[in-house]
Design a protein around this motif. Structure first.
Motif, mmCIF file in Angstrom:
data_model
loop_
_atom_site.group_PDB
_atom_site.id
_atom_site.type_symbol
_atom_site.label_atom_id
_atom_site.label_comp_id
_atom_site.label_asym_id
_atom_site.label_seq_id
_atom_site.Cartn_x
_atom_site.Cartn_y
_atom_site.Cartn_z
ATOM 1 N N CYS A 131 0.672 -1.083 -0.160
ATOM 2 C CA CYS A 131 -0.092 -0.264 -0.077
ATOM 3 C C CYS A 131 0.835 1.089 -0.039
ATOM 4 O O CYS A 131 1.819 1.336 0.817
ATOM 5 N N PRO A 132 0.903 2.071 -0.791
ATOM 6 C CA PRO A 132 1.489 3.299 -0.910
ATOM 7 C C PRO A 132 1.367 4.180 0.206
ATOM 8 O O PRO A 132 2.488 5.090 0.590
ATOM 9 N N VAL A 133 0.186 4.091 1.012
ATOM 10 C CA VAL A 133 0.039 4.968 2.194
ATOM 11 C C VAL A 133 0.808 4.428 3.338
ATOM 12 O O VAL A 133 1.518 5.329 3.817
ATOM 13 N N GLY A 134 0.989 3.170 3.349
ATOM 14 C CA GLY A 134 1.645 2.481 4.369
ATOM 15 C C GLY A 134 3.277 2.848 4.168
ATOM 16 O O GLY A 134 4.235 2.930 4.728
ATOM 17 N N ALA A 135 3.722 2.550 2.689
ATOM 18 C CA ALA A 135 5.047 2.810 2.246
ATOM 19 C C ALA A 135 5.619 4.283 2.388
ATOM 20 O O ALA A 135 6.507 4.518 3.163
ATOM 21 N N ALA A 136 4.614 5.217 2.597
ATOM 22 C CA ALA A 136 4.892 6.874 2.716
ATOM 23 C C ALA A 136 4.936 7.015 4.267
ATOM 24 O O ALA A 136 5.853 7.625 4.630
ATOM 25 N N ALA A 137 4.087 6.328 4.945
ATOM 26 C CA ALA A 137 4.151 6.305 6.518
ATOM 27 C C ALA A 137 5.617 5.664 7.079
ATOM 28 O O ALA A 137 6.341 6.412 8.025
ATOM 29 N N GLU A 138 5.938 4.475 6.508
ATOM 30 C CA GLU A 138 7.373 3.881 6.820
ATOM 31 C C GLU A 138 8.453 4.897 6.451
ATOM 32 O O GLU A 138 9.386 5.274 7.447
ATOM 33 N N ALA A 139 8.381 5.744 5.278
ATOM 34 C CA ALA A 139 9.431 6.427 4.981
ATOM 35 C C ALA A 139 9.607 7.654 5.657
ATOM 36 O O ALA A 139 10.446 8.057 6.269
ATOM 37 N N ALA A 140 8.560 8.223 5.952
ATOM 38 C CA ALA A 140 8.276 9.588 6.801
ATOM 39 C C ALA A 140 8.769 9.380 8.294
ATOM 40 O O ALA A 140 9.458 10.135 8.920
ATOM 41 N N GLY A 141 8.235 8.056 8.711
ATOM 42 C CA GLY A 141 8.709 7.866 9.979
ATOM 43 C C GLY A 141 10.522 7.736 10.111
ATOM 44 O O GLY A 141 10.926 8.106 11.203
ATOM 45 N N HIS A 142 11.053 7.365 9.184
ATOM 46 C CA HIS A 142 12.404 7.076 9.341
ATOM 47 C C HIS A 142 13.097 8.499 9.136
ATOM 48 O O HIS A 142 14.105 8.870 9.752
ATOM 49 N N LEU A 143 12.491 9.360 8.384
ATOM 50 C CA LEU A 143 12.975 10.756 8.182
ATOM 51 C C LEU A 143 12.756 11.637 9.564
ATOM 52 O O LEU A 143 13.626 12.269 9.899
ATOM 53 N N ALA A 144 11.662 11.417 10.412
ATOM 54 C CA ALA A 144 11.389 12.042 11.375
ATOM 55 C C ALA A 144 12.427 11.698 12.511
ATOM 56 O O ALA A 144 13.012 12.225 13.391
ATOM 57 N N ALA A 145 12.702 10.156 12.413
ATOM 58 C CA ALA A 145 13.558 9.813 13.560
ATOM 59 C C ALA A 145 14.961 10.250 13.218
ATOM 60 O O ALA A 145 16.013 10.199 14.113
ATOM 61 N N GLU A 146 15.495 10.548 12.085
ATOM 62 C CA GLU A 146 16.706 10.796 11.499
ATOM 63 C C GLU A 146 16.864 12.239 11.912
ATOM 64 O O GLU A 146 18.127 12.845 11.152
ATOM 65 N N SER A 147 16.178 13.087 11.839
ATOM 66 C CA SER A 147 16.353 14.617 12.139
ATOM 67 C C SER A 147 17.340 14.877 13.041
ATOM 68 O O SER A 147 17.813 14.191 13.979
ATOM 69 N N ALA A 148 18.223 15.836 12.556
ATOM 70 C CA ALA A 148 19.547 16.157 13.339
ATOM 71 C C ALA A 148 18.956 17.155 14.471
ATOM 72 O O ALA A 148 19.881 17.163 15.432
ATOM 73 N N ARG A 149 17.805 17.470 14.610
ATOM 74 C CA ARG A 149 17.268 18.049 15.917
ATOM 75 C C ARG A 149 17.745 19.601 16.189
ATOM 76 O O ARG A 149 18.073 20.035 17.321
ATOM 77 N N GLN A 150 18.336 20.099 15.095
ATOM 78 C CA GLN A 150 18.958 21.283 15.068
ATOM 79 C C GLN A 150 17.890 22.614 14.744
ATOM 80 O O GLN A 150 18.094 23.787 15.229
#
Length: 511
Positions: A335-354
């Motif tokens: 499902c593209p919705v699930g794929a997008a959620a997975e990818a966005a979750g990875h990006l949020a977790a990888e934020s440099a938090r600056q």
């Protein structure tokens, strides 16, 4: 002269469920980055036997050839390589003319610096780590040529993969380059390969992006004009220096990492113009619902876009991007919705938090897509995602927030019916079954999105029998598409613009 600096942290081993396969020619074409034995580390003797470290052109002539063939960077942005080299050279000449010097005169600061960037932050991409493990001399040769063009007096190889760092150090010891080259290791992170993060880490700080300007070409390592170039870009510069007659072929071919579904990932080298649909068939996903392009930066495309050619301009015109060359095909049961959620979750977790806007924005996008996939989204979720997709790009210090916003925007644009169905009813069968995979923890997401680097072994002793190709894994990706073009030689004329097939031989890899 070789010096080494390394950090105390390194990339965790997160292999995927299947080995990676390499599609490569059994009799490689001249100008191929994959080379003759992609499953084996290339030592200096073998590299020099193919013309390596023996340029056929002067630095100025090389710059002319790079201009003429239009070689673009392979790190993601696709910036013209010749323009980048020339800009660093001009800033170096200007600084020397003005008497500008960096903080450490004894180290020769003030003259340009060149950096081979091998930190592969995009999940789903393995080409850079493979290159440093298998063909370190090709990359180092390109770094030396870049130094000659720019007037640099110091070089760095920047990596987060300990195995790649080992092979680079071995190559530096085997053949000492004409300028000092240091290996700098860092911890793996999505933002660690961003060019200002590279400079910051080499200068002894954390591998985190900084505000721009200045950009590294203006003021980088030790305050000197700095070229930060992707390792595949440098590999292609070395090939052009050795075979300028093949400049078009070299510039218009690229490494791609293909993954998705339940078949083995594939690393291959293809000419521009290959339809995405042909690559899907070569990978073993003949009828995907779409793809996640450019690692995570190119967003989602639907099945109609699979007729697009693999060519940066054509992809950009269609609203997507080649990026680092990582393509994750969405199998029919994804499902593209699930794929997008997975990818966005990875990006949020990888934020440099600056940057506050990145921390809050990437988290908000991830949360909204998670809720959409789980069937708990609010009625205005799509509207909020639309607003963030339009308003957030360009507001962070690096491209992470842009990638998250672009991902959300592409989902809304190319899969509106799936989004509407998730808003109007319970989650789809695929998202319900996949709910456990949408774990908020970074390691789980990285494991699901990452691809294992193909295994690279030491070469056989000189004079031994030729090394046979590794056994074909029992996966659909191991077979080449029907009608593949012969790979016995390369044309010396410009590469054709008509679609071509990927190369065809296989390598199993698990590391």
């Amino acid at each position: 002269m070789t010096r080494t600096r390394q950090s105390t942290t390194s990339r965790p081993s997160t292999p995927g469920p299947l080995s990676t396969v390499i599609h490569a020619p059994t009799d490689p074409t001249p100008g191929s980055v994959l080379g003759a034995t992609p499953y084996t580390t290339e030592y200096a003797e073998a590299y020099e036997a193919t013309g390596g470290y023996a340029a056929a052109v002067t630095p100025d002539e090389l710059l002319h050839h790079l201009d003429a063939c239009g070689l673009r960077g392979r790190g993601g942005a696709g910036f013209p390589a010749a323009v980048k080299l020339r800009t660093v050279r001009e800033h170096g000449r200007r600084d020397r003319g003005n008497g500008t010097r960096g903080e450490h005169a004894a180290a020769g600061a003030g003259a340009p610096v060149v950096v081979a960037n091998g930190e592969e932050g995009e999940p789903g991409s393995v080409k850079d780590r493979w290159l440093l493990r298998a063909r370190p001399h090709l990359v180092l040769d390109g770094l030396v040529h870049a130094a000659a063009v720019t007037g640099a007096d110091h070089g760095y190889v920047y990596v987060s993969d300990p195995e790649a760092a080992h092979h680079v150090r071995r190559a530096l010891a085997e053949r000492v380059p004409p300028l000092p080259v240091e290996v700098v290791e860092t911890a793996a992170a999505y933002v660690a390969g961003e060019e200002t993060a590279v400079v910051r880490r080499i200068d002894g700080g954390p591998a985190l992006p900084t505000a721009k300007p200045p950009r590294p070409f203006e003021r980088g390592v030790r305050g000197a004009p700095t070229l930060v170039a992707n390792v595949e870009t440098l590999a292609r510069i070395a090939l052009v220096a050795t075979r300028p007659d093949l400049r078009e072929t070299i510039a218009r071919s690229t490494l791609v990492t293909l993954s998705g579904g339940s078949v083995a990932p594939v690393l291959t080298e293809v000419p521009y113009g290959v339809p995405l649909r042909t690559l899907a068939a070569a990978h073993g996903t003949p009828a995907p619902a779409g793809a996640l392009m450019g690692g995570l930066f190119g967003g989602l495309v639907d099945a109609r876009a699979l007729d697009l050619p693999l060519e940066p301009g054509a992809l950009a015109d269609a609203g997507t991007a080649l990026g680092c060359g990582a393509i994750r095909f969405l199998a029919a049961d994804v499902c593209p919705v699930g794929a997008a959620a997975e990818a966005a979750g990875h990006l949020a977790a990888e934020s440099a938090r600056q940057c506050g806007v990145c921390v809050s924005g990437s988290a908000a996008i991830s949360d909204a897509l998670d809720r959409l996939a789980s069937g708990s989204a609010e009625p205005d979720t799509a509207e909020r995602l639309h607003r963030w997709a339009r308003g957030l790009p360009g507001r962070g210090a690096c491209g992470l927030l842009d990638a998250a916003a672009g991902l959300a925007g592409s989902l809304l644009r190319v899969f509106p019916e799936q989004v509407r169905a998730h808003l109007d009813g319970p989650p789809c069968r695929v998202c319900r079954a996949d709910a456990s995979g949408r774990d908020p923890h970074r390691l789980t997401r990285l494991t699901r999105l990452s691809v294992p680097v193909p295994a690279v072994s030491a070469p056989a002793p000189t004079g031994s029998a030729p090394i046979a190709s590794a056994p074909t894994p029992s996966a659909p990706a191991a077979s080449a598409p029907t009608g593949s073009a012969p790979t016995t030689s390369a044309p010396t004329s410009p590469a054709p613009t008509t679609p071509a097939e990927p190369m065809a031989a296989v390598l199993e890899g698990t590391s």
